[in-house]
Design a protein around this motif. Structure first.
Motif, PDB file in Angstrom:
ATOM      1  N   PRO A 131       0.809  -1.227   0.000  1.00  0.00           N
ATOM      2  CA  PRO A 131       0.000   0.000   0.000  1.00  0.00           C
ATOM      3  C   PRO A 131       0.837   1.270   0.000  1.00  0.00           C
ATOM      4  N   ALA A 132       2.022   1.234   0.610  1.00  0.00           N
ATOM      5  CA  ALA A 132       2.848   2.449   0.679  1.00  0.00           C
ATOM      6  C   ALA A 132       3.374   2.841  -0.691  1.00  0.00           C
ATOM      7  N   LEU A 133       3.745   1.852  -1.500  1.00  0.00           N
ATOM      8  CA  LEU A 133       4.395   2.166  -2.773  1.00  0.00           C
ATOM      9  C   LEU A 133       3.456   2.100  -3.972  1.00  0.00           C
ATOM     10  N   ALA A 134       2.486   1.190  -3.945  1.00  0.00           N
ATOM     11  CA  ALA A 134       1.598   1.038  -5.110  1.00  0.00           C
ATOM     12  C   ALA A 134       0.837   2.333  -5.385  1.00  0.00           C
ATOM     13  N   GLN A 135       0.481   3.047  -4.326  1.00  0.00           N
ATOM     14  CA  GLN A 135      -0.281   4.292  -4.534  1.00  0.00           C
ATOM     15  C   GLN A 135       0.545   5.331  -5.298  1.00  0.00           C
TER      16      GLN A 135
END
Lengths: 311, 141
Positions: free
Chosen positions: B26-30
């Motif tokens: 979730p931290a990087l995919a966004q």
């Protein structure tokens, strides 16, 4: 696999970020995130303004223990932080699908080497304008397994497969740490008569098998849960061994007899190696009876090819 | 050449064990990051330090590219490790859960000096000792 997660987010002053992140480390799954509150900066790299507020986030599975964990986080914050100025923790439920889909949106068809063409499964390859008749088309749904084809090390391995298998049909190949199965599929599509994909991650085995079927090489690829030990136990030897993992793991496996899975005259392709680790890996390969003969560099990554001398 | 930034994200992760699951996913995919590349590179660079928490500061640019650098382990982690305790005290003023020596404080200050704003080791030591006290860990001679 959890289908939902609970995200806990707390806004803090920079000086309190360490204390809050340490607290959340105890409850979160595999670590915490610290990000500038508001997320987006939109400024130049050399003109970053000072940080006035950070957001610390952690995640835990939305399972039966979630309500208890939520209460524990609230209690721990209340006790530990005392007079510190932090925001009330914000909780929200997060679908695992949310970020898996976000990643897909950034994944496009691309070429590697002379004729390997990687295409995400959700794009129709017939719509690719530069498609050629002799392309080795690999359609891939990387899911959560390693091997999307975008990593320099994987691309170097794909080029190595083109070079090693061209004009040499009928080879037997092992793909140690098969991940998404991308290297196994490339080998099977370029004439390998038998490909054994091994991974210690069950999910990777499933993904490899699914991708093999989608690519029409399901009968050539045999993916299973396993490691070097299972190969050595069965005294299996291969014409080509693909080992795209990590330097440390390769070196460890060399100490366990990695060279023995390559038949005399066969070749091993070793990836996941950072430039400054090349010497150490090559020495380990020699110790296990292989002769490094080629380095394929890309940025700070290197793939090493090594041959097992004929007895 | 300067590039325009989209975000700066710090992930505090167990060395060698990053995965696409939370918090990395979730931290990087966004931000549209090729998170598999990050995971593999992070694990490659930290594999020899299993058991430590190694933060990675990831700078994400508007063109989709990113870079990251590894930072020293969090101060609280180093203090807990030096004191041999799993967690700090929930009531640090009242209940002490462990002790560390001044020599250990100095050792931690040396490790953290680059990431702290202290001008010298003595300044860094004061910060470390303050963090230890706030965790209910005494600093002894």
């Amino acid at each position: 696999m959890n289908s939902q997660w609970i995200e806990v987010a707390i806004e803090v002053k920079p000086e309190d970020a360490d204390a809050v992140s340490d607290l959340l480390q105890q409850y979160g799954h595999q670590g915490v995130v610290i990000e500038r509150a508001g997320h987006f900066i939109e400024t130049w790299e050399d003109e970053i303004p000072p940080v006035d507020k950070l957001e610390v986030r952690a995640y835990f599975p939305a399972d039966a223990s979630a309500p208890d964990k939520r209460q524990q986080v609230n209690d721990a914050l209340k006790y530990m932080l005392g007079g510190r100025q932090v925001s009330e923790p914000k909780f929200r439920v997060l679908d695992e699908q949310d970020w898996a889909e976000a990643w897909k949106a950034h994944y496009f068809p691309f070429r590697v080497g002379r004729r390997t063409y990687i295409c995400p499964q959700w794009i129709d390859p017939n719509t690719l304008p530069d498609r050629r008749a002799d392309d080795v088309l690999i359609t891939l749904d990387p899911g959560m397994a390693f091997g999307t084809g975008t990593h320099p090390s994987t691309q170097l391995c794909l080029v190595a497969i083109e070079d090693l298998l061209e004009g040499r049909p009928g080879l037997q190949v092992v793909d140690l740490g098969c991940g998404s199965g991308i290297l196994s599929i490339a080998a099977a599509k370029q004439g390998a008569v038998y490909v054994l994909g091994l991974d210690t991650d069950e999910m990777s085995v499933d993904v490899t098998l699914e991708n093999a079927v989608v690519n029409g090489v399901g009968e050539l690829i045999h993916a299973q849960h396993g490691s070097l030990a299972s190969l050595l136990h069965a005294a299996r030897r291969f014409d080509v061994a693909l080992v795209n993992i990590l330097s440390k793991v390769i070196i460890e496996m060399c100490g366990q007899g990695l060279g023995q899975i390559v038949r005399p005259g066969g070749v091993g392709v070793f990836g996941g190696i950072i430039m400054d680790q090349v010497g150490e890996v090559e020495e380990a390969l020699r110790q296990t009876g292989l002769e490094p003969y080629l380095r394929r560099p890309s940025g700070e990554w290197v793939v090493i090819e090594a041959r097992r001398p004929v007895d | 050449m300067a590039k325009k930034l989209k975000a700066i994200v710090t992930l505090q992760l167990p060395a060698g064990k990053a995965s696409p699951a939370p918090p990395v996913g979730p931290a990087l995919a966004q931000h549209g990051i090729n998170l598999m590349n990050f995971v593999k590179e992070y694990n490659a660079k930290t594999a020899s330090r299993i058991g430590e928490i190694i933060p990675a500061e990831i700078t994400i640019f508007t063109d989709g590219s990113f870079k990251f650098r590894l930072k020293s382990p969090p101060t609280a982690f180093l203090i807990r490790r030096a004191a041999g305790v799993d967690k700090g005290s929930s009531t640090p003023n009242r209940d002490k859960v462990g002790k560390i020596s001044r020599a250990q404080v100095k050792e931690i200050a040396e490790i953290k000096r680059e990431d702290l704003n202290a001008v010298d080791v003595e300044g860094a030591m004061l910060q470390i000792a303050g963090t230890a006290r706030s965790m209910g860990i005494e600093v002894v001679d």
